[in-house]
Scaffold this motif. Sequence first.
Motif, short mmCIF file in Angstrom:
data_model
loop_
_atom_site.label_atom_id
_atom_site.label_comp_id
_atom_site.label_asym_id
_atom_site.label_seq_id
_atom_site.Cartn_x
_atom_site.Cartn_y
_atom_site.Cartn_z
N TYR A 5 0.94 -1.21 0.02
CA TYR A 5 -0.15 0.12 0.11
C TYR A 5 0.98 1.16 -0.08
CZ TYR A 5 -4.59 -2.12 0.76
OH TYR A 5 -5.69 -2.88 0.60
N ALA A 6 1.77 1.25 0.84
CA ALA A 6 2.75 2.55 0.77
C ALA A 6 3.46 2.57 -0.52
CB ALA A 6 4.01 2.14 2.05
N THR A 8 2.24 1.67 -3.48
CA THR A 8 1.55 2.16 -4.39
C THR A 8 0.90 3.64 -4.33
OG1 THR A 8 0.56 -0.02 -4.65
CG2 THR A 8 -0.73 1.52 -5.46
N LEU A 9 0.62 3.99 -3.06
CA LEU A 9 0.19 5.27 -2.78
C LEU A 9 1.18 6.22 -3.16
CD1 LEU A 9 -2.36 4.82 0.36
CD2 LEU A 9 -2.87 5.19 -2.25
N GLY A 10 2.36 5.97 -2.43
CA GLY A 10 3.67 6.90 -2.76
C GLY A 10 3.96 7.20 -4.08
N THR A 11 4.03 6.09 -4.98
CA THR A 11 4.31 6.39 -6.15
C THR A 11 3.05 7.26 -6.99
OG1 THR A 11 5.54 4.03 -6.44
CG2 THR A 11 4.96 5.08 -8.34
N LEU A 12 2.05 6.60 -6.82
CA LEU A 12 0.85 7.38 -7.36
C LEU A 12 0.75 8.97 -6.92
CD1 LEU A 12 -1.80 7.26 -8.92
CD2 LEU A 12 -2.88 6.76 -6.62
N GLY A 13 1.11 9.16 -5.68
CA GLY A 13 1.05 10.67 -5.36
C GLY A 13 2.22 11.47 -6.11
N LEU A 42 2.07 10.23 1.43
CA LEU A 42 1.30 8.93 1.11
C LEU A 42 1.80 7.64 1.24
CD1 LEU A 42 -0.23 10.40 -2.10
CD2 LEU A 42 -1.51 10.22 -0.24
N ALA A 43 2.82 7.56 1.22
CA ALA A 43 3.77 6.30 1.67
C ALA A 43 3.55 6.06 3.16
CB ALA A 43 5.18 6.37 1.61
N VAL A 45 0.88 7.11 4.78
CA VAL A 45 -0.79 6.90 4.82
C VAL A 45 -0.95 5.52 4.53
CG1 VAL A 45 -2.88 7.24 3.95
CG2 VAL A 45 -1.80 9.24 4.65
N GLY A 46 -0.06 5.10 3.32
CA GLY A 46 -0.29 3.72 2.73
C GLY A 46 0.22 2.74 3.94
#
Length: 76
Positions: A5-6, A8-13, A42-43, A45-46
């Motif tokens: 999750y970290a 994915t969200l970090g890369t997306l952000g 975001l990482a 948060v993930g």
Amino acid sequence: MARAYARTLGTLGMAVTLLRAAASGAGVEEAMTQALAALAGLAAVGLVVGWIAQATIDESVRQRLEAELAETQPAT
């Protein structure tokens, strides 16, 4: 799960921040600073969301196994 999750969200952000900066014509230094901040935020948060999800799944599986074991064991 938390690391996935970290990641994915970090890369997306980071990607969204870089695309937004490119669309607005921001400078490279400013864009990278904002992108790295988005990545870190975001990482984090993930990691929390992934940890909660994993704990929820583990608890659900544990309860299901305990219920099945209780059904199969004879009452004494």
